[in-house]
Design a protein around this motif. Structure first.
Motif, short mmCIF file in Angstrom:
data_model
loop_
_atom_site.label_atom_id
_atom_site.label_comp_id
_atom_site.label_asym_id
_atom_site.label_seq_id
_atom_site.Cartn_x
_atom_site.Cartn_y
_atom_site.Cartn_z
N PRO A 40 20.54 7.93 -1.51
CA PRO A 40 20.71 7.47 -2.89
C PRO A 40 21.15 8.56 -3.85
O PRO A 40 21.86 8.29 -4.82
CB PRO A 40 19.32 6.94 -3.26
N TYR A 41 20.75 9.80 -3.61
CA TYR A 41 21.12 10.91 -4.48
C TYR A 41 22.44 11.55 -4.06
O TYR A 41 23.22 12.01 -4.88
CB TYR A 41 20.00 11.96 -4.49
N LEU A 42 22.69 11.55 -2.75
CA LEU A 42 23.92 12.13 -2.23
C LEU A 42 25.15 11.35 -2.69
O LEU A 42 26.21 11.95 -2.95
CB LEU A 42 23.86 12.17 -0.70
N TYR A 43 25.01 10.04 -2.82
CA TYR A 43 26.16 9.20 -3.19
C TYR A 43 26.07 8.68 -4.63
O TYR A 43 26.82 7.81 -5.02
CB TYR A 43 26.30 8.03 -2.21
N SER A 44 25.15 9.22 -5.40
CA SER A 44 25.04 8.79 -6.79
C SER A 44 26.30 9.15 -7.58
O SER A 44 26.74 8.41 -8.45
CB SER A 44 23.81 9.44 -7.44
N ILE A 45 26.87 10.33 -7.30
CA ILE A 45 28.08 10.79 -7.97
C ILE A 45 29.16 11.05 -6.93
O ILE A 45 28.95 11.82 -5.99
CB ILE A 45 27.83 12.07 -8.79
N LEU A 46 30.31 10.40 -7.08
CA LEU A 46 31.44 10.65 -6.20
C LEU A 46 32.33 11.69 -6.88
O LEU A 46 32.92 11.44 -7.92
CB LEU A 46 32.24 9.38 -5.94
N LEU A 47 32.44 12.87 -6.28
CA LEU A 47 33.18 13.97 -6.88
C LEU A 47 34.03 14.63 -5.81
O LEU A 47 33.54 14.94 -4.72
CB LEU A 47 32.20 14.99 -7.48
N PHE A 48 35.32 14.81 -6.09
CA PHE A 48 36.22 15.46 -5.14
C PHE A 48 36.83 16.67 -5.81
O PHE A 48 37.62 16.55 -6.74
CB PHE A 48 37.31 14.48 -4.69
N VAL A 76 26.15 4.34 -5.87
CA VAL A 76 27.09 5.06 -6.73
C VAL A 76 26.85 4.69 -8.19
O VAL A 76 26.79 3.53 -8.56
CB VAL A 76 28.55 4.75 -6.34
N ARG A 77 26.70 5.73 -9.03
CA ARG A 77 26.52 5.54 -10.47
C ARG A 77 27.65 6.17 -11.28
O ARG A 77 27.98 5.73 -12.35
CB ARG A 77 25.19 6.15 -10.93
N HIS A 78 28.21 7.26 -10.78
CA HIS A 78 29.25 7.99 -11.52
C HIS A 78 30.39 8.33 -10.58
O HIS A 78 30.18 8.59 -9.40
CB HIS A 78 28.70 9.28 -12.13
N ASP A 79 31.62 8.34 -11.14
CA ASP A 79 32.78 8.56 -10.29
C ASP A 79 33.80 9.43 -11.02
O ASP A 79 34.08 9.23 -12.19
CB ASP A 79 33.42 7.22 -9.92
N GLN A 80 34.31 10.46 -10.32
CA GLN A 80 35.42 11.26 -10.80
C GLN A 80 36.43 11.33 -9.66
O GLN A 80 36.05 11.52 -8.51
CB GLN A 80 34.97 12.67 -11.19
N TYR A 81 37.72 11.20 -9.98
CA TYR A 81 38.69 11.09 -8.89
C TYR A 81 39.86 12.03 -9.09
O TYR A 81 40.12 12.53 -10.17
CB TYR A 81 39.20 9.66 -8.77
N LEU A 95 33.87 -1.54 -4.26
CA LEU A 95 32.58 -1.78 -3.61
C LEU A 95 31.39 -1.33 -4.45
O LEU A 95 30.25 -1.70 -4.17
CB LEU A 95 32.54 -1.05 -2.26
N CYS A 96 31.65 -0.51 -5.48
CA CYS A 96 30.56 0.07 -6.26
C CYS A 96 30.17 -0.84 -7.42
O CYS A 96 30.60 -0.63 -8.58
CB CYS A 96 30.97 1.45 -6.78
N ASN A 97 29.37 -1.83 -7.15
CA ASN A 97 29.01 -2.82 -8.16
C ASN A 97 28.01 -2.29 -9.18
O ASN A 97 27.81 -2.90 -10.23
CB ASN A 97 28.44 -4.07 -7.49
N ASN A 98 27.37 -1.17 -8.90
CA ASN A 98 26.37 -0.61 -9.82
C ASN A 98 26.93 0.53 -10.67
O ASN A 98 26.18 1.27 -11.29
CB ASN A 98 25.15 -0.10 -9.04
N LEU A 99 28.24 0.66 -10.70
CA LEU A 99 28.88 1.74 -11.45
C LEU A 99 28.49 1.67 -12.93
O LEU A 99 28.63 0.64 -13.57
CB LEU A 99 30.40 1.64 -11.31
N THR A 100 28.00 2.80 -13.47
CA THR A 100 27.61 2.84 -14.89
C THR A 100 28.53 3.72 -15.72
O THR A 100 28.55 3.59 -16.94
CB THR A 100 26.17 3.36 -15.04
N SER A 101 29.29 4.64 -15.10
CA SER A 101 30.21 5.48 -15.87
C SER A 101 31.49 5.70 -15.09
O SER A 101 31.48 5.76 -13.85
CB SER A 101 29.57 6.82 -16.22
N PHE A 102 32.59 5.82 -15.83
CA PHE A 102 33.89 6.07 -15.21
C PHE A 102 34.70 6.96 -16.13
O PHE A 102 34.77 6.72 -17.34
CB PHE A 102 34.65 4.76 -14.96
N LYS A 119 33.10 -4.65 -13.36
CA LYS A 119 31.91 -3.80 -13.37
C LYS A 119 31.02 -4.16 -14.57
O LYS A 119 31.15 -3.59 -15.66
CB LYS A 119 32.31 -2.32 -13.42
N ASP A 120 30.12 -5.09 -14.35
CA ASP A 120 29.27 -5.59 -15.43
C ASP A 120 28.27 -4.55 -15.93
O ASP A 120 27.77 -4.66 -17.05
CB ASP A 120 28.51 -6.84 -14.97
N ARG A 121 27.98 -3.53 -15.12
CA ARG A 121 26.99 -2.52 -15.52
C ARG A 121 27.64 -1.26 -16.09
O ARG A 121 26.94 -0.30 -16.41
CB ARG A 121 26.12 -2.15 -14.32
#
Length: 454
Positions: A40-48, A76-81, A95-102, A119-121
């Motif tokens: 849950p913590y490893l994939y909370s933020i997607l960062l490349f 996943v909660r946060h995403d940077q690409y 697939l990330c239905n719980n996304l809270t920030s983009f 993304k309702d959340r």
């Protein structure tokens, strides 16, 4: 006997919640139990990061990992690409239905518009808003619960629809940030703010048709503001509106100081910029706010001016010295006697961002020693993410040892070379030691310089 494989899962998750960075994938390799608890913590933020991109495709991107293991997407909660991986990122985002920030800080948003609509959340959205009218309409209709909206380099299509977007977000939006939107005008901004009476944060920076006179004339629509950022204009051209009480709740003020009529080289210490700043602070004082954070940024870091001591003494120390916790003076010089006055008179100061005079470090340290509350010192050179200081004298461990000794409350110093020095209590080493690590650049653009500090 308690061993790693029989620890309760709830206990493991509680322990892993305090880890970050490389510690998370390292822990995941220990055992199956550790792997399950750290996911849950490893994939909370997607960062490349760029370092990973150079090894792609030998190193799998986190977006590809989500696509292969869709069961991880729930975390996943946060995403940077990175734009090079749009296809993988789009598949992962779907697939990330719980996304809270983009956050999309480059001109590559269109491929994600349809995905973001679902993304309702989603609560925190920052985009490079160079969009067509059709694309903007999709964004307006799809992101209805946004609390923090940041539009960078917005096109005229987006600005024309800003009032409509504000209306759609009337019940949820608390922070509106418009950065470098050259097509924004006062009429459009007023139409948007009229629909946001509960707005708490308004940041309008680098929009050529909107200056502090425009903003101060419109804030009566947003009487609950706690944070305000604006670019200064020419006071001689237009008078400020009659002061009111619409900024009574203000605690954070950031000013993008722009020069008018005269060159920075001529302005020196006593400048028209001080006159403009004084008029702004005087106007705001009519609302009797209790400012805890002030940020001033000047336009030329190659030829920084020196802020007039009288302005600092009267408008910062005299008016807000009792309440200020954060002061950031970016791309400008401050006399050492002013540093001493700030340190001694701002009795609650915790964070200070200023250009550290490396050749007068001992005198600078002596000036800081007046403070009994300062916890974080940031060399303002470190805030320039595109051109950080790479030459000239740098802070050393010996210097920092003296600084931490002189300023007993100080706990961390961020140098202009992006080194982070930390005071570490150690009874066996004479009271404390000084640790150092390199400040990562991956999050350098995560927030704008004028936003409130955490």
């Amino acid at each position: 006997m308690v061993v790693r494989n029989n620890l309760n899962l709830d206990v493991l998750e509680l322990i892993f919640s305090h880890l970050a960075g490389n510690d998370l994938p390292t822990v995941a390799l220990v055992s199956h139990a550790f792997f399950g608890a750290v996911i849950p913590y490893l994939y909370s933020i997607l960062l490349f990061r760029l370092s990973q991109a150079k090894r792609y495709p030998r190193v799998m991107s986190p977006f590809a990992a989500i696509a292969v293991h869709p069961e991880f997407a729930i975390h996943v909660r946060h995403d940077q690409y990175n734009p090079k991986f749009l296809a993988e990122c789009s598949r992962a985002l779907a697939l990330c239905n719980n996304l809270t920030s983009f956050r999309c800080s480059v001109d590559s948003l269109p491929p994600f518009i349809s995905v973001l609509q679902k993304k309702d959340r989603l609560r925190d959205l920052r985009i490079y808003a160079k969009l067509t009218t059709e694309q903007c309409l999709k964004m307006v209709g799809g992101a209805a619960q946004i609390r923090h909206l940041t539009l960078d380099f917005a096109s005229w299509n987006v600005m024309n629809l800003l009032p409509q977007w504000a209306g759609a977000l009337r019940s949820s939006l608390t922070t509106l940030t418009l950065f470098m939107a050259n097509e924004l005008n006062e009429t459009v901004l007023e139409s948007a703010l009229e629909q946001l009476p509960n707005l708490l944060g308004l940041h309008v920076i680098g929009c050529t048709k909107i200056d502090h006179v425009s903003i101060l004339g419109l804030v009566h629509h947003t009487p609950n503001l706690t944070a305000l950022s604006m670019t200064t204009g020419d006071c001689s051209a237009r008078a400020l509106p009659t002061p009111g009480t619409s900024l009574a709740n203000l605690v954070h003020l950031a000013l993008d100081v722009r020069f008018h009529n005269q060159s920075p080289a001529f302005l020196g210490v006593s400048s028209t910029s001080s006159v403009v700043l004084t008029s702004i602070f005087t106007h705001i004082a009519a609302s009797s706010p209790s400012l805890t954070s002030v940020i001033l940024k000047y336009p030329d870091r190659q030829n920084p001016v020196t802020i007039a001591s009288s302005f600092i003494q009267q408008q910062l120390i005299g008016a807000h010295g009792r309440t200020l916790k954060t002061i950031a003076l970016i791309d400008c010089y401050v006399d050492l006697d002013v540093i001493a006055a700030i340190s001694g008179s701002c009795v609650g100061l915790e964070r200070f961002e200023v250009m550290i005079p490396m050749r007068d470090l001992k005198l600078f340290t002596a000036a800081l020693s007046n403070s009994h509350t300062l916890r974080l010192l940031v060399d303002a050179n470190a805030l320039n993410t595109q051109h950080p200081r790479r030459s000239g004298p740098s802070l050393t461990q010996d210097y920092l040892k003296q600084m931490f000794t002189a300023v007993a409350s100080l706990r961390k110093v961020v140098g202009g070379d992006r080194r982070v020095w930390t005071r570490r209590e150690d009874a066996h080493a004479g009271g404390f030691t000084v640790g150092m690590e390199r400040k990562p650049t991956s999050h350098s653009a995560a927030i704008h310089w004028f936003m409130p500090r955490e």
